[in-house]
Design a protein around this motif. Structure first.
Motif, PDB file in Angstrom:
ATOM      1  N   ALA A 148     -14.288  -0.265  -9.124  1.00 45.22           N
ATOM      2  CA  ALA A 148     -13.735   0.895  -8.418  1.00 45.22           C
ATOM      3  C   ALA A 148     -12.667   1.517  -9.309  1.00 45.22           C
ATOM      4  O   ALA A 148     -11.614   0.914  -9.558  1.00 45.22           O
ATOM      5  CB  ALA A 148     -13.134   0.470  -7.081  1.00 45.22           C
ATOM      6  N   HIS A 149     -12.957   2.695  -9.804  1.00 43.12           N
ATOM      7  CA  HIS A 149     -12.065   3.422 -10.714  1.00 43.12           C
ATOM      8  C   HIS A 149     -11.079   4.247  -9.880  1.00 43.12           C
ATOM      9  O   HIS A 149     -11.497   5.021  -9.011  1.00 43.12           O
ATOM     10  CB  HIS A 149     -12.935   4.328 -11.597  1.00 43.12           C
ATOM     11  N   ASN A 150      -9.774   4.057 -10.121  1.00 43.98           N
ATOM     12  CA  ASN A 150      -8.734   4.732  -9.328  1.00 43.98           C
ATOM     13  C   ASN A 150      -7.845   5.596 -10.225  1.00 43.98           C
ATOM     14  O   ASN A 150      -6.705   5.214 -10.524  1.00 43.98           O
ATOM     15  CB  ASN A 150      -7.864   3.682  -8.610  1.00 43.98           C
ATOM     16  N   PRO A 151      -8.348   6.750 -10.671  1.00 41.78           N
ATOM     17  CA  PRO A 151      -7.618   7.509 -11.704  1.00 41.78           C
ATOM     18  C   PRO A 151      -6.220   7.967 -11.308  1.00 41.78           C
ATOM     19  O   PRO A 151      -5.287   7.863 -12.108  1.00 41.78           O
ATOM     20  CB  PRO A 151      -8.537   8.703 -11.996  1.00 41.78           C
ATOM     21  N   LEU A 155      -2.648   6.753 -13.185  1.00 43.66           N
ATOM     22  CA  LEU A 155      -1.741   7.697 -13.831  1.00 43.66           C
ATOM     23  C   LEU A 155      -0.344   7.635 -13.220  1.00 43.66           C
ATOM     24  O   LEU A 155       0.659   7.617 -13.925  1.00 43.66           O
ATOM     25  CB  LEU A 155      -2.287   9.123 -13.711  1.00 43.66           C
ATOM     26  N   LYS A 156      -0.277   7.578 -11.880  1.00 44.62           N
ATOM     27  CA  LYS A 156       1.027   7.590 -11.205  1.00 44.62           C
ATOM     28  C   LYS A 156       1.867   6.375 -11.595  1.00 44.62           C
ATOM     29  O   LYS A 156       3.077   6.480 -11.787  1.00 44.62           O
ATOM     30  CB  LYS A 156       0.846   7.644  -9.682  1.00 44.62           C
ATOM     31  N   THR A 178      -9.238   5.371  -4.373  1.00 41.25           N
ATOM     32  CA  THR A 178      -7.939   6.064  -4.388  1.00 41.25           C
ATOM     33  C   THR A 178      -6.771   5.118  -4.591  1.00 41.25           C
ATOM     34  O   THR A 178      -5.687   5.541  -4.940  1.00 41.25           O
ATOM     35  CB  THR A 178      -7.686   6.792  -3.045  1.00 41.25           C
ATOM     36  N   ASP A 179      -6.963   3.814  -4.365  1.00 40.14           N
ATOM     37  CA  ASP A 179      -5.887   2.847  -4.213  1.00 40.14           C
ATOM     38  C   ASP A 179      -5.051   3.241  -2.987  1.00 40.14           C
ATOM     39  O   ASP A 179      -5.464   4.107  -2.218  1.00 40.14           O
ATOM     40  CB  ASP A 179      -5.045   2.707  -5.478  1.00 40.14           C
ATOM     41  N   GLY A 180      -3.915   2.624  -2.810  1.00 44.18           N
ATOM     42  CA  GLY A 180      -3.164   2.800  -1.565  1.00 44.18           C
ATOM     43  C   GLY A 180      -2.270   4.020  -1.530  1.00 44.18           C
ATOM     44  O   GLY A 180      -2.037   4.681  -2.547  1.00 44.18           O
ATOM     45  N   ALA A 181      -1.732   4.286  -0.353  1.00 42.82           N
ATOM     46  CA  ALA A 181      -0.894   5.474  -0.142  1.00 42.82           C
ATOM     47  C   ALA A 181       0.330   5.488  -1.059  1.00 42.82           C
ATOM     48  O   ALA A 181       0.752   6.545  -1.530  1.00 42.82           O
ATOM     49  CB  ALA A 181      -0.455   5.543   1.315  1.00 42.82           C
ATOM     50  N   SER A 183       0.675   4.421  -4.091  1.00 44.34           N
ATOM     51  CA  SER A 183       0.415   4.713  -5.501  1.00 44.34           C
ATOM     52  C   SER A 183      -0.554   5.872  -5.678  1.00 44.34           C
ATOM     53  O   SER A 183      -1.121   6.067  -6.738  1.00 44.34           O
ATOM     54  CB  SER A 183      -0.136   3.468  -6.204  1.00 44.34           C
ATOM     55  N   ASN A 184      -0.750   6.633  -4.613  1.00 49.40           N
ATOM     56  CA  ASN A 184      -1.658   7.777  -4.710  1.00 49.40           C
ATOM     57  C   ASN A 184      -1.160   8.928  -3.836  1.00 49.40           C
ATOM     58  O   ASN A 184      -1.198  10.086  -4.228  1.00 49.40           O
ATOM     59  CB  ASN A 184      -3.070   7.355  -4.284  1.00 49.40           C
TER      60      ASN A 184
END
Length: 282
Positions: A148-151, A155-156, A178-181, A183-184
């Protein structure tokens, strides 16, 4: 998703009519829903028993990461996933530090160690995989581990850029997350698709890698296959569920539209469309 109180998450998702793979987090530290990992494992077992076979929800076990779990926890989680034939979700090599720490502590690369511990006996989805080298990419492919790619998150948190082009070339099944709230923030899959396509190009200095069509595949059919739901959803074809979204292509940001090339629709969706264009979810 991978989080805490997944039985409650599953209840809310099912009530909303959404399809989901819900991963209950297990780690060696006390968590919001468990004082200890033994308690967490017991909660996960109950959660899987209660929800398996549901028409919308697939329960899953989620040992957080190799560095937040002991070998005993990783093996117990893999045993649980294999016993009930449910997916296992884990974070792998999100940071360079994780790679360095693994080598310092075990003289092993993270993916090699996880494979040796039997984690990949389960139907595994590995989040991030930012700092995997060629040897580890080959291992992921060999063990049929989906990534699962979480761009946005990568970056953040300044974690880096995952080598998605090499993973694709080696046959690793890629999906977009998306990963979690924390870090996104916006958890916007349209933004994530677009960023995945752009980042791969910028990182490799090659404007034709990860074309819009493949970015959309990562978010749809390949994503379903990564979650082991490819037989059920991910594409619109006879025999599968009619899981779909309807987009309004009239807003100003979707103009002009060109129809000369049949592939133009992929660029339209990935590079121009926005989450706010979604009219219906079925």
């Amino acid at each position: 998703d991978m989080y805490y109180f997944e039985a409650e998450v599953a209840t809310a998702m099912a009530a909303a009519g959404l399809r989901g793979v819900c991963g209950q987090t297990v780690m060696k530290y006390p968590a919001p829903d468990a004082e200890s990992y033994e308690e967490s494992l017991a909660y996960t077992r109950r959660f899987i028993e209660e929800w398996r076979g549901h028409p919308l929800i697939v329960p899953s076990v989620a040992p957080h990461a190799p560095y937040t779990c002991t070998e005993e926890i990783l093996q117990a989680c893999a045993d649980l996933a294999v016993e009930f034939d449910v997916p296992l979700q884990i974070h792998i090599l999100e940071t360079r530090q994780e790679a360095e720490d693994s080598w310092a502590a075990y003289e092993q690369k993270v993916v090699n160690r996880a494979a040796e511990l039997g984690v990949f006996r389960a139907k595994t989805i590995a989040a991030h995989c930012v700092h995997v080298d060629s040897e580890q990419i080959r291992l992921l492919d060999q063990h049929k581990v989906a990534v699962a790619h979480n761009p946005t998150s990568n970056l953040k948190l300044a974690s880096g850029i995952a080598p998605v082009v090499e993973m694709l070339e080696r046959g690793v099944r890629l999906s977009i997350g998306t990963d979690g709230a924390a870090s996104n923030n916006d958890l916007d899959m349209f933004e994530e698709m677009r960023l995945a396509a752009l980042l791969a190009k910028g990182a490799t200095f090659d404007p034709v890698v990860l074309p819009a069509r493949d970015a959309l595949l990562m978010a749809t059919r390949w994503g379903a296959e990564a979650l082991r739901l490819g037989h059920l959803t991910g594409s619109l074809e006879p025999g599968k569920r009619a899981d779909l979204i309807v987009l309004d292509h009239n807003p100003m940001h979707n103009v002009p539209r060109f129809g000369r090339d049949p592939n133009a629709i992929y660029s339209q969706v990935v590079y121009a469309s926005q989450a706010a264009d979604v009219q219906h979810v079925m």
